[in-house]
Design a protein around this motif. Structure first.
Motif, PDB file in Angstrom:
ATOM      1  N   ALA A  26       9.027  43.267  11.665  1.00  0.00           N
ATOM      2  CA  ALA A  26       8.454  44.120  10.615  1.00  0.00           C
ATOM      3  C   ALA A  26       6.976  44.375  10.879  1.00  0.00           C
ATOM      4  N   LEU A  27       6.293  43.273  11.309  1.00  0.00           N
ATOM      5  CA  LEU A  27       4.875  43.454  11.640  1.00  0.00           C
ATOM      6  C   LEU A  27       4.700  44.443  12.794  1.00  0.00           C
ATOM      7  N   ALA A  28       5.603  44.339  13.771  1.00  0.00           N
ATOM      8  CA  ALA A  28       5.508  45.256  14.915  1.00  0.00           C
ATOM      9  C   ALA A  28       5.716  46.707  14.475  1.00  0.00           C
ATOM     10  N   ILE A  29       6.721  46.861  13.591  1.00  0.00           N
ATOM     11  CA  ILE A  29       6.969  48.229  13.100  1.00  0.00           C
ATOM     12  C   ILE A  29       5.765  48.757  12.318  1.00  0.00           C
ATOM     13  N   LEU A  30       5.241  47.907  11.404  1.00  0.00           N
ATOM     14  CA  LEU A  30       4.069  48.324  10.625  1.00  0.00           C
ATOM     15  C   LEU A  30       2.878  48.601  11.536  1.00  0.00           C
ATOM     16  N   GLY A  31       2.712  47.746  12.532  1.00  0.00           N
ATOM     17  CA  GLY A  31       1.613  47.958  13.481  1.00  0.00           C
ATOM     18  C   GLY A  31       1.779  49.261  14.245  1.00  0.00           C
ATOM     19  N   GLY A  32       3.048  49.523  14.636  1.00  0.00           N
ATOM     20  CA  GLY A  32       3.301  50.784  15.345  1.00  0.00           C
ATOM     21  C   GLY A  32       3.005  51.992  14.477  1.00  0.00           C
ATOM     22  N   LEU A  33       3.469  51.895  13.211  1.00  0.00           N
ATOM     23  CA  LEU A  33       3.203  53.002  12.290  1.00  0.00           C
ATOM     24  C   LEU A  33       1.704  53.189  12.067  1.00  0.00           C
ATOM     25  N   ALA A  34       1.008  52.058  11.892  1.00  0.00           N
ATOM     26  CA  ALA A  34      -0.442  52.143  11.682  1.00  0.00           C
ATOM     27  C   ALA A  34      -1.131  52.757  12.902  1.00  0.00           C
ATOM     28  N   THR A  35      -0.701  52.297  14.083  1.00  0.00           N
ATOM     29  CA  THR A  35      -1.309  52.848  15.311  1.00  0.00           C
ATOM     30  C   THR A  35      -1.018  54.335  15.449  1.00  0.00           C
ATOM     31  N   PHE A  36       0.237  54.723  15.149  1.00  0.00           N
ATOM     32  CA  PHE A  36       0.613  56.136  15.242  1.00  0.00           C
ATOM     33  C   PHE A  36      -0.188  56.985  14.257  1.00  0.00           C
ATOM     34  N   SER A  37      -0.307  56.432  13.025  1.00  0.00           N
ATOM     35  CA  SER A  37      -1.075  57.163  12.005  1.00  0.00           C
ATOM     36  C   SER A  37      -2.530  57.291  12.424  1.00  0.00           C
ATOM     37  N   TYR A  38      -3.079  56.223  12.968  1.00  0.00           N
ATOM     38  CA  TYR A  38      -4.465  56.242  13.427  1.00  0.00           C
ATOM     39  C   TYR A  38      -4.654  57.277  14.527  1.00  0.00           C
ATOM     40  N   LEU A  39      -3.729  57.287  15.483  1.00  0.00           N
ATOM     41  CA  LEU A  39      -3.846  58.245  16.585  1.00  0.00           C
ATOM     42  C   LEU A  39      -3.711  59.683  16.092  1.00  0.00           C
TER      43      LEU A  39
END
Length: 242
Positions: A26-39
């Protein structure tokens, strides 16, 4: 008993690692989403910055063009103002006014009537000399109207050299009805018939000045309203011409 405790501990550890794996996933998914949103946000900001820079460049170019156009228009306005001032000075210098304008109009009229230009020039050149004129003679006559064309409606001067008649507008009484005598507040027309048959006219408000040239003589007339109703009074003299 020892077998049962071992099995329980193993199941407990397995549940722990499963929960840990799920949490990490879940953390990985949230991190991925956060990174994608940031990018995505960074790219949007970059695109917005580029658009703003392009808009600033466009506005700057438009501002510079407007400033250049304003400078050109100011220069054109200054040039036009200078030309207008030059034309005004030239107009005042070259276009006659007052008495000179009246003389120019009279000269143009005489030339249009066929009077020789050399004769006019000679007359003007002789204006400084003393003129040889007869003593003025004064006469009067009834100025005809549409309602009166009877006797005593003309006079002659210089032994019949010039006969003067004319016509005026009928005066009106208090009821607005036309009278037989002329209205001195309206323009009149005077006719000057020469002995050779030539006729000239003068139209306007009284008093009226008019002259007639016959050969080497000029007949000058001044016509005013007479103190007697219906009459006009004429003073005339004869001068050597030119």
């Amino acid at each position: 008993m020892s077998y049962g405790l071992y099995d329980y501990d193993r199941r407990r550890r397995r549940r722990f690692w499963v929960r840990a794996a799920k949490f990490l996933f879940a953390l990985a998914i949230l991190g991925g989403l956060a990174t994608f949103s940031y990018l995505v946000g960074v790219e949007q900001l970059k695109a917005r910055e580029i658009a703003l820079q392009e808009e600033i460049a466009t506005l700057t170019a438009a501002k510079e063009q407007a400033e250049r156009r304003a400078a050109q228009l100011q220069q054109i306005a200054q040039t036009a103002e200078i030309k207008a001032s030059e034309l005004e000075v030239r107009f005042q210098r070259e276009v006659p006014t007052g008495e000179l304008a009246r003389l120019q109009e009279l000269l143009a009229q005489k030339l249009a009537e066929g009077v020789d230009a050399n004769r006019l020039a000679f007359i003007i050149s002789q204006t400084g000399t003393v003129r040889n004129c007869t003593h003025p003679e004064t006469k009067r006559f009834v100025l005809p109207t549409p309602l009166y064309r009877g006797a005593n409606t003309s006079v002659t001067f210089a032994n019949g050299a010039v006969t003067i008649g004319g016509e005026g507008a009928s005066a009106r009484n208090a009821n607005g009805d036309a009278e037989a005598w002329f209205d001195p507040r309206q323009p009149v027309t005077l006719k000057f018939t020469q002995i050779d048959g030539d006729v000239s006219e003068a139209t306007g408000m009284l008093p009226i000045q008019h002259s007639v040239v016959i050969g080497d003589k000029e007949y000058r007339f001044n016509i005013v309203e007479s103190s007697a109703r219906s009459f006009v009074e004429i003073s005339g003299d004869t001068c050597a011409f030119p």
